[in-house]
Design a protein around this motif. Structure first.
Motif, PDB file in Angstrom:
ATOM      1  N   HIS A  82      -5.932  -7.201 -11.693  1.00 51.18           N
ATOM      2  CA  HIS A  82      -5.977  -5.795 -11.544  1.00 51.18           C
ATOM      3  C   HIS A  82      -4.637  -5.165 -10.682  1.00 51.18           C
ATOM      4  O   HIS A  82      -4.265  -4.047 -10.996  1.00 51.18           O
ATOM      5  CB  HIS A  82      -7.053  -5.231 -10.551  1.00 51.18           C
ATOM      6  N   THR A  83      -4.286  -5.579  -9.632  1.00 51.49           N
ATOM      7  CA  THR A  83      -2.808  -5.466  -9.107  1.00 51.49           C
ATOM      8  C   THR A  83      -1.750  -5.298 -10.327  1.00 51.49           C
ATOM      9  O   THR A  83      -1.089  -4.431 -10.261  1.00 51.49           O
ATOM     10  CB  THR A  83      -2.614  -6.353  -8.030  1.00 51.49           C
ATOM     11  N   TRP A 137      -4.363   3.308  -4.505  1.00 49.13           N
ATOM     12  CA  TRP A 137      -4.606   3.990  -6.252  1.00 49.13           C
ATOM     13  C   TRP A 137      -5.720   4.999  -5.968  1.00 49.13           C
ATOM     14  O   TRP A 137      -5.566   6.148  -6.626  1.00 49.13           O
ATOM     15  CB  TRP A 137      -4.699   2.937  -7.198  1.00 49.13           C
ATOM     16  N   SER A 184       0.836  -1.304  -0.068  1.00 50.09           N
ATOM     17  CA  SER A 184      -0.119  -0.038   0.086  1.00 50.09           C
ATOM     18  C   SER A 184       0.734   1.356  -0.143  1.00 50.09           C
ATOM     19  O   SER A 184       0.772   2.105  -1.047  1.00 50.09           O
ATOM     20  CB  SER A 184      -0.995   0.031   1.034  1.00 50.09           C
ATOM     21  N   VAL A 224     -14.748  -0.264  -2.831  1.00 54.51           N
ATOM     22  CA  VAL A 224     -13.864  -1.600  -3.360  1.00 54.51           C
ATOM     23  C   VAL A 224     -13.594  -2.294  -2.163  1.00 54.51           C
ATOM     24  O   VAL A 224     -13.502  -3.570  -2.347  1.00 54.51           O
ATOM     25  CB  VAL A 224     -12.236  -0.993  -3.674  1.00 54.51           C
ATOM     26  N   ARG A 284      -1.938  -2.443 -12.431  1.00 61.39           N
ATOM     27  CA  ARG A 284      -1.551  -1.313 -11.885  1.00 61.39           C
ATOM     28  C   ARG A 284       0.053  -1.059 -11.759  1.00 61.39           C
ATOM     29  O   ARG A 284       0.557  -0.078 -12.039  1.00 61.39           O
ATOM     30  CB  ARG A 284      -1.960  -0.906 -10.446  1.00 61.39           C
ATOM     31  N   SER A 299      -3.273  -2.484  -2.677  1.00 56.52           N
ATOM     32  CA  SER A 299      -2.756  -1.873  -3.909  1.00 56.52           C
ATOM     33  C   SER A 299      -4.033  -0.856  -4.319  1.00 56.52           C
ATOM     34  O   SER A 299      -3.713   0.123  -4.870  1.00 56.52           O
ATOM     35  CB  SER A 299      -2.362  -2.589  -4.966  1.00 56.52           C
ATOM     36  N   ALA A 300      -5.209  -1.597  -4.555  1.00 56.31           N
ATOM     37  CA  ALA A 300      -6.596  -1.139  -5.142  1.00 56.31           C
ATOM     38  C   ALA A 300      -6.619   0.122  -4.279  1.00 56.31           C
ATOM     39  O   ALA A 300      -6.881   1.602  -4.691  1.00 56.31           O
ATOM     40  CB  ALA A 300      -7.752  -1.628  -5.070  1.00 56.31           C
ATOM     41  N   CYS A 301      -6.702   0.207  -2.840  1.00 51.65           N
ATOM     42  CA  CYS A 301      -7.107   1.486  -2.114  1.00 51.65           C
ATOM     43  C   CYS A 301      -5.823   2.630  -1.928  1.00 51.65           C
ATOM     44  O   CYS A 301      -6.117   3.804  -2.298  1.00 51.65           O
ATOM     45  CB  CYS A 301      -7.141   1.082  -0.680  1.00 51.65           C
ATOM     46  N   ASP A 332     -11.509 -10.799  -9.057  1.00 48.76           N
ATOM     47  CA  ASP A 332     -12.814  -9.904  -9.209  1.00 48.76           C
ATOM     48  C   ASP A 332     -13.603 -10.065  -8.002  1.00 48.76           C
ATOM     49  O   ASP A 332     -14.574 -10.510  -7.915  1.00 48.76           O
ATOM     50  CB  ASP A 332     -13.447 -10.235 -10.352  1.00 48.76           C
ATOM     51  N   ASN A 352      -3.711  -7.047  -2.778  1.00 47.54           N
ATOM     52  CA  ASN A 352      -4.436  -6.665  -3.881  1.00 47.54           C
ATOM     53  C   ASN A 352      -5.746  -5.497  -3.404  1.00 47.54           C
ATOM     54  O   ASN A 352      -5.618  -4.506  -4.133  1.00 47.54           O
ATOM     55  CB  ASN A 352      -5.336  -7.800  -4.527  1.00 47.54           C
TER      56      ASN A 352
END
Length: 402
Positions: free
Chosen positions: A52-53, A309, A12, A336, A56, A305-307, A378, A302
């Protein structure tokens, strides 16, 4: 002001730092240890990064250790029974597993090599230290730190259904268990789960095995044995709880090294994401500082990483970075994070009837098998499926596809 202060050099924190750097925003990264210390430490986890990770990471230009041996293009799910329920699914974007003692130092070197500022603290900061750093920054983002997390971000009881660990964890890196580039997910009802993946390590590609033991059950004792006895106990457990893994285990199954073992327990928790600091600034929690899920669904890195972003894009949109900004960003991250958290917590309980229906269909239909394994990439759709008898019925009632 010196831009954004970021505490923690996990996925993160590093993703956020690299993304802000890419967007032209100054960021200072506060870390407990430098890259060399990270490389020589103990095994921190066994993590698989998913579609998705990886996308990115490609956008950030930080692709590392893409050895075919640690890219998983298929996965087997096995549920112990007589007969067992099992199937193999194909994964369109291979899962990727790299020892974080290799991966995180590489990301840290990417950040510093591109001009990023890193401050090595040597010790985990407390809330007072974060407050002192905040005087030099427009915003503090906390992505790690045992003391600061506990002091700044209290538990969100409404989003945290558990008050104790639901599994006792034993993770290790092993030689003598070769399934090739396939992820293996083994469920022993009432006892726990055993997960195996190929991972790039300091010793080359090896097997990372995570034992998720129901407290008090037959898998738990491995978490208390001396390191020298762990491989032997794993070999003893596999035939009864993960027979497909037992079939591929060599007599010489061994732990790669004493530092290649991690044991403990995780209490799943969601914390308050925003803390008001003395002086009027705020700290925003992301990653494990905000949400700690059990690793059962493999979503920790995962989700982090999404948060990160989402937080980076919110920061790039401009301040002021006050309380309203913090809560608005937290709500966008929760959109998310909520499916991941609900799905993971559901997997810690016995499966609902409609979930068993889906798994039974996967055992006889390749299209459903592929879909089930793709759900790990997903999580939003995964929760939409696993939480809905109607969606499961729609999936299993449609004609078989290619």
């Amino acid at each position: 002001m010196a831009g954004i202060g970021i505490v923690g050099a996990g996925v993160s924190g590093l993703t956020l730092a690299l993304r802000l750097q890419q967007l032209g925003i100054d960021a200072t990264l506060y870390v407990e240890a430098d890259a060399d210390a990270l490389r020589s430490g103990r095994l921190p986890n066994t993590v698989s990064r998913m579609g998705h990770t990886l996308a990115r990471e490609r956008e950030l230009g930080i692709g590392h250790y893409r050895d075919p041996g640690c890219l998983m293009g298929s996965a087997r799910l096995s549920i112990k029974g007589d007969p067992p329920l099992e199937f193999v699914g194909r994964i369109s974007e291979p899962f990727h597993a790299v020892d974080f003692r290799l991966l995180l130092p590489a990301y840290l070197d990417d950040f510093t090599g591109r001009g990023g500022e890193v401050v090595v603290t040597g010790t985990p900061p407390d809330a007072a230290q974060v407050a002192r750093w905040s005087r030099e920054h427009e915003l503090m983002v906390v992505a790690a730190g045992r003391r600061s997390v506990a002091e700044l971000f209290p538990r969100d009881a409404a989003r945290s259904p558990f008050d104790r660990p639901q599994r006792v964890l034993t993770a290790g890196l092993y030689g003598g268990l070769d399934l090739g580039p396939m992820f293996s997910y083994n469920i022993s009802p009432g006892c726990g789960e055993i997960l195996r993946m190929p991972m790039m390590t300091r010793h080359g590609v090896a097997s990372a095995v995570l034992v998720e033991a129901v407290p008090g059950g037959p898998l738990e004792p491995i978490s208390r044995l001396p390191a020298a006895e762990v491989a032997g106990e794993l070999a003893r457990l596999l035939p009864g709880h993960a027979p497909r893994l037992a079939e591929r285990a060599d007599p010489g199954l061994e732990l790669l090294g004493e530092h290649d073992l991690l044991r403990g327990a995780v209490t799943p928790v969601v914390r308050q994401a925003v803390a008001e600091l003395p002086g009027g600034r705020i700290a925003l929690a992301v990653g494990d500082a905000w949400i700690t899920n059990d690793p059962l669904t493999g979503q920790g890195a995962n989700l982090g990483s999404a948060c990160a972003w989402i937080a980076a894009d919110a920061i790039a949109a401009g301040g002021p970075y006050g309380t309203a900004f913090g809560h608005a960003t937290a709500e966008r991250m929760w959109e998310v994070a909520a499916p991941v958290t609900h799905w993971t917590n559901a997997f810690l309980r016995p499966p609902a009837e409609h979930v068993l229906t889906l798994l039974l269909a996967a055992a006889s239909r390749q299209d459903v098998a592929d879909l089930v394994l793709e759900l790990f990439s997903d999580p939003a759709y995964a929760w939409a499926v696993f939480s809905s008898p109607e969606e499961v019925a729609r999936i299993v009632d449609r004609p078989p596809g290619p």
